[in-house]
Motif scaffolding. Structure first.
Motif, PDB file in Angstrom:
ATOM      1  N   GLN A 179      56.744  44.879  34.023  1.00 25.13           N
ATOM      2  CA  GLN A 179      56.106  46.249  34.254  1.00 25.13           C
ATOM      3  C   GLN A 179      55.427  47.051  33.252  1.00 25.13           C
ATOM      4  O   GLN A 179      54.626  47.546  33.619  1.00 25.13           O
ATOM      5  N   ARG A 180      56.515  46.784  32.364  1.00 20.75           N
ATOM      6  CA  ARG A 180      56.612  48.510  31.298  1.00 20.75           C
ATOM      7  C   ARG A 180      55.687  47.696  30.299  1.00 20.75           C
ATOM      8  O   ARG A 180      55.072  48.527  29.687  1.00 20.75           O
ATOM      9  N   VAL A 181      55.645  46.844  30.153  1.00 16.13           N
ATOM     10  CA  VAL A 181      54.579  46.388  29.088  1.00 16.13           C
ATOM     11  C   VAL A 181      53.558  45.832  30.104  1.00 16.13           C
ATOM     12  O   VAL A 181      52.793  46.746  28.800  1.00 16.13           O
ATOM     13  N   VAL A 182      53.329  46.217  30.797  1.00 18.17           N
ATOM     14  CA  VAL A 182      51.550  47.006  31.207  1.00 18.17           C
ATOM     15  C   VAL A 182      51.862  48.011  31.271  1.00 18.17           C
ATOM     16  O   VAL A 182      50.888  48.986  30.623  1.00 18.17           O
ATOM     17  N   ASP A 183      52.535  49.173  31.169  1.00 15.25           N
ATOM     18  CA  ASP A 183      52.453  50.653  31.468  1.00 15.25           C
ATOM     19  C   ASP A 183      52.235  50.839  29.849  1.00 15.25           C
ATOM     20  O   ASP A 183      51.731  52.276  29.735  1.00 15.25           O
ATOM     21  N   TYR A 226      58.216  48.035  40.156  1.00 15.90           N
ATOM     22  CA  TYR A 226      57.845  49.691  40.220  1.00 15.90           C
ATOM     23  C   TYR A 226      57.535  50.065  38.924  1.00 15.90           C
ATOM     24  O   TYR A 226      57.855  50.355  37.965  1.00 15.90           O
ATOM     25  N   SER A 227      55.990  50.833  38.648  1.00 13.74           N
ATOM     26  CA  SER A 227      55.670  51.479  37.986  1.00 13.74           C
ATOM     27  C   SER A 227      56.116  53.229  37.850  1.00 13.74           C
ATOM     28  O   SER A 227      56.573  52.922  39.279  1.00 13.74           O
ATOM     29  N   VAL A 228      56.165  53.231  36.802  1.00 15.77           N
ATOM     30  CA  VAL A 228      57.146  54.768  36.953  1.00 15.77           C
ATOM     31  C   VAL A 228      55.897  55.568  37.632  1.00 15.77           C
ATOM     32  O   VAL A 228      55.803  56.452  37.366  1.00 15.77           O
ATOM     33  N   ASN A 229      54.386  54.766  37.734  1.00 18.87           N
ATOM     34  CA  ASN A 229      53.668  55.623  38.200  1.00 18.87           C
ATOM     35  C   ASN A 229      53.249  55.191  40.104  1.00 18.87           C
ATOM     36  O   ASN A 229      52.505  55.782  40.483  1.00 18.87           O
TER      37      ASN A 229
END
Length: 437
Positions: free
Chosen positions: A368-372, A167-170
């Motif tokens: 997901q961190r790569v995306v964020d 899950y994203s932090v957002n």
């Protein structure tokens, strides 16, 4: 400067072994003596780095952690191709029980390490261990010990998204508890069995939580993640854990990477593809990805994995079951990876953008961190789309801003003093321990 003698070890998994080797290199460079304890087949990795080696094969059963995980993947492969929440909500009783083998293997490793530390011929000033479960032997001696967390650090941020969810932090926090509950239920038998073993060893305070890390640090611990990607928006993190931006190990072999003759006259960029030693064991997903990448105008270096003999590569590919990964990553233009923390940090350290195809656990969080942080793309194996994967490759080569972001992260990792500071912290803790005794 005082020189100390360290015992360094890791759980029976290549990712954790490689991380421990990288940290041990820093200890040796600082003038300390390193003893690396593990299975005989890893002796060459220690000897190459100038470490003393202590084998413990004859003290273990025939089952090893990676072998158990291969069996686990084979038995439940279809579930590994589901998104994490669905996977853990649908876990079967048989699969819950199959996870217990991990507790058995940890108990065997603990007994082997206990014998090493108890041997009067072995005198250590400190112990560095890359592990997930707290080993009881660590609490039985007065030797200071320092755990490593060589995985995505969300496990250290209670206010962040649930670890292993991707899950994203957002993302909407109202969905986070559903995942936490499903994950805990899925790992309930492993958690119960591990804690039974810890309690039997007289370690009531050292409880194991399958979604967290060691809950009762004796001293301080270290995790491996670049500052530019760390989860500062989710602070505070667990106390006494300290980030090291990079403890990237040296290549396992001294030979430089050279584009194989088969590919030298072919057009396009050079791309490295690896799903790691475990993800690549899923031949179904490996064959799908190889078929897609065969349609790319670029050329690929493929780490085929432990079952690579069953894979057939296309004309724009060259590969072996094992490649000298550090040397390869240095020489390519893009990395397509499972997102294991070692490959993840190595890729950023050498300034390469990445596409992450996560297979399980913290790989989803790294993806997901790569995306964020806009340093690459995430491709989910459970919704693999040929056109999207091929287009992501081209977008990365066209996106100068993304490439510049990755280069800036690489520069910061290379110029960080966090590793040398971590070793100084360890030295001070040992000095304090000796002064008290």
């Amino acid at each position: 400067m005082t020189s100390y003698r360290f015992l360094v070890t890791a759980i029976d998994s290549y990712g954790h072994i490689n991380a421990a080797l990288g940290f041990a290199e820093g200890l040796k460079a600082a003038g300390h003596e390193v003893y690396f304890a593990h299975r005989e087949k890893h002796r060459h990795l220690a000897v190459k780095r100038g470490f003393s080696f202590i084998p413990f094969d004859n003290q273990l059963g025939e089952t090893n952690l990676e072998g158990a995980i291969f069996q686990w993947i084979d038995a439940f492969a279809d579930k590994f191709r589901q998104e994490p929440l669905k996977r853990f909500k649908g876990i079967s009783l048989d699969e819950k029980e199959s996870l217990i083998v991990q507790a058995k293997i940890f108990a065997e490793l603990n007994a082997a390490l206990q014998r090493i530390v108890s041997d009067e011929n072995n005198k250590f000033d400190g112990i560095v261990s890359d592990t997930i479960t707290p080993y009881p032997f660590l609490y039985k001696h007065s030797i200071p010990w320092f755990p490593l967390a060589s995985l995505n650090p969300l496990i250290l941020y209670p206010k962040g998204p649930p670890p292993f969810s991707g899950y994203s932090v957002n993302s909407d926090p109202s969905n986070w508890d559903e995942f936490r509950e499903a994950y805990q239920r899925a790992h309930s038998r492993l958690t119960e069995t591990t804690n039974e073993n810890l309690t039997a060893a007289g370690l009531d305070p050292a409880k194991f939580d399958s979604a967290r890390f060691v809950s009762s640090l004796q001293t301080i611990g270290f995790y491996h993640y670049p500052a530019d990607l760390d989860y500062i928006e989710c602070e505070p993190k667990d106390p006494n854990w300290h980030r090291v931006d990079a403890w990237v190990r040296q290549p396992d072999f001294d030979t430089e990477f050279v584009i194989p003759e088969k590919l030298q006259d072919k057009p396009g960029k050079v791309i490295y593809f690896s799903l790691g030693s475990l993800g690549s064991a899923d031949l179904v997903i490996m064959k799908k990805l190889i078929a897609i990448l065969a349609k790319s105008p670029h050329k690929f270096i493929i780490s085929k994995g432990p079952r690579g003999d069953a894979l057939e590569l296309a004309d724009n590919m060259w590969g072996e079951n094992y490649v000298n990964q550090i040397a390869v990553v240095r020489g390519v233009d893009l990395v397509i990876t499972h997102g294991g923390n070692n490959t993840f940090t190595e890729t950023l350290y050498y300034g390469k953008p990445m596409i992450v195809i996560p297979y399980f656990y913290d790989q989803f969080d790294n993806a997901q961190r790569v995306v964020d942080k806009k340093v690459g793309f995430r491709i989910n194996p459970y919704e693999l789309d040929e056109d999207y994967l091929l287009s992501c490759i081209e977008k990365i080569f066209e996106d100068k801003e993304m490439q510049d972001r990755v280069k800036a992260i690489s520069h910061n990792m290379r110029n960080s003093n966090s590793f040398s500071q971590a070793i100084k912290m360890i030295e001070r803790r040992i000095e304090q321990s000796k002064s008290k005794s």
